[in-house]
Design an enzyme around this catalytic site. Structure first.
Site, PDB file in Angstrom:
ATOM      1  N   GLU A  29      54.134  -2.034 -19.613  1.00  0.00           N
ATOM      2  CA  GLU A  29      52.519  -2.098 -20.501  1.00  0.00           C
ATOM      3  C   GLU A  29      51.911  -3.014 -20.707  1.00  0.00           C
ATOM      4  OE1 GLU A  29      53.225  -0.542 -24.398  1.00  0.00           O
ATOM      5  OE2 GLU A  29      54.894   1.234 -24.203  1.00  0.00           O
ATOM      6  N   HIS A  86      50.663   3.234 -21.944  1.00  0.00           N
ATOM      7  CA  HIS A  86      51.030   4.072 -21.835  1.00  0.00           C
ATOM      8  C   HIS A  86      51.956   4.416 -19.959  1.00  0.00           C
ATOM      9  CE1 HIS A  86      51.581   5.580 -26.331  1.00  0.00           C
ATOM     10  NE2 HIS A  86      52.025   4.007 -26.156  1.00  0.00           N
ATOM     11  N   ASP A  97      53.882   2.126 -31.985  1.00  0.00           N
ATOM     12  CA  ASP A  97      52.722   1.950 -33.069  1.00  0.00           C
ATOM     13  C   ASP A  97      51.856   1.859 -34.002  1.00  0.00           C
ATOM     14  OD1 ASP A  97      52.670   1.230 -29.869  1.00  0.00           O
ATOM     15  OD2 ASP A  97      51.868   3.176 -29.271  1.00  0.00           O
TER      16      ASP A  97
HETATM   17 ZN   LIG Z   1      51.669   2.335 -27.744  1.00  0.00          ZN
END
Ligand SMILES: [Zn+2]
Length: 142
Positions: A29, A86, A97
């Site tokens: 990420e 993602h 999140d």
């Molecule tokens: Zn995320």
């Protein structure tokens, strides 16, 4: 069709920089912050991902956050949006999140690279203190 609740406008060149940043971070990420002034997005702060497991989550280090906050102060701006990618899943906020977003009050822009090497696509969300998620519309401006 559900009406979009809000619109977030980003300069097209800045969007390209964000795409380059999250693509470079693949397969982890990648993350960053956008700052606004007078309601307009004015600056992109791509950052390293400081999460313990960067393939699974993203986080900005306290040092980077402080540096960015100080820079934003120099032009009386505001933190506007947190963006991250993602690598393998949909561009939708994960439970984790949501847990972070409901406390920081920022817009969340999420890129999905699930079709990599196709270019990533992005969605934008507003997450309320009660954890409810609404999706807005991303508009690129010239
Ligand atoms: Zn995320």
């Amino acid at each position: 069709m559900v009406a979009e609740a809000f619109v977030v406008r980003i300069p097209r060149t800045m969007y390209s920089e964000m795409v380059a940043h999250v693509t470079a971070g693949y397969p982890n990420e990648a993350c960053g912050l956008l700052a606004s002034k007078d309601g307009r997005v004015v600056k992109n702060y791509p950052t390293p991902n400081a999460a313990e497991h960067p393939d699974d989550f993203s986080e900005i280090s306290p040092q980077d956050l402080l540096r960015i906050a100080n820079d934003i102060d120099t032009y009386d701006g505001e933190m506007f949006a947190y963006y991250h990618s993602h690598p393998r899943s949909e561009a939708y906020p994960s439970a984790r999140d949501i847990e972070w977003a409901r406390r920081n009050g920022l817009y969340y822009i999420i890129f999905s690279l699930q079709y990599h090497p196709e270019p990533p696509y992005a969605r934008v969300f507003s997450i309320q203190a009660d954890g409810s998620v609404s999706e807005g519309k991303l508009e690129l401006t010239d």
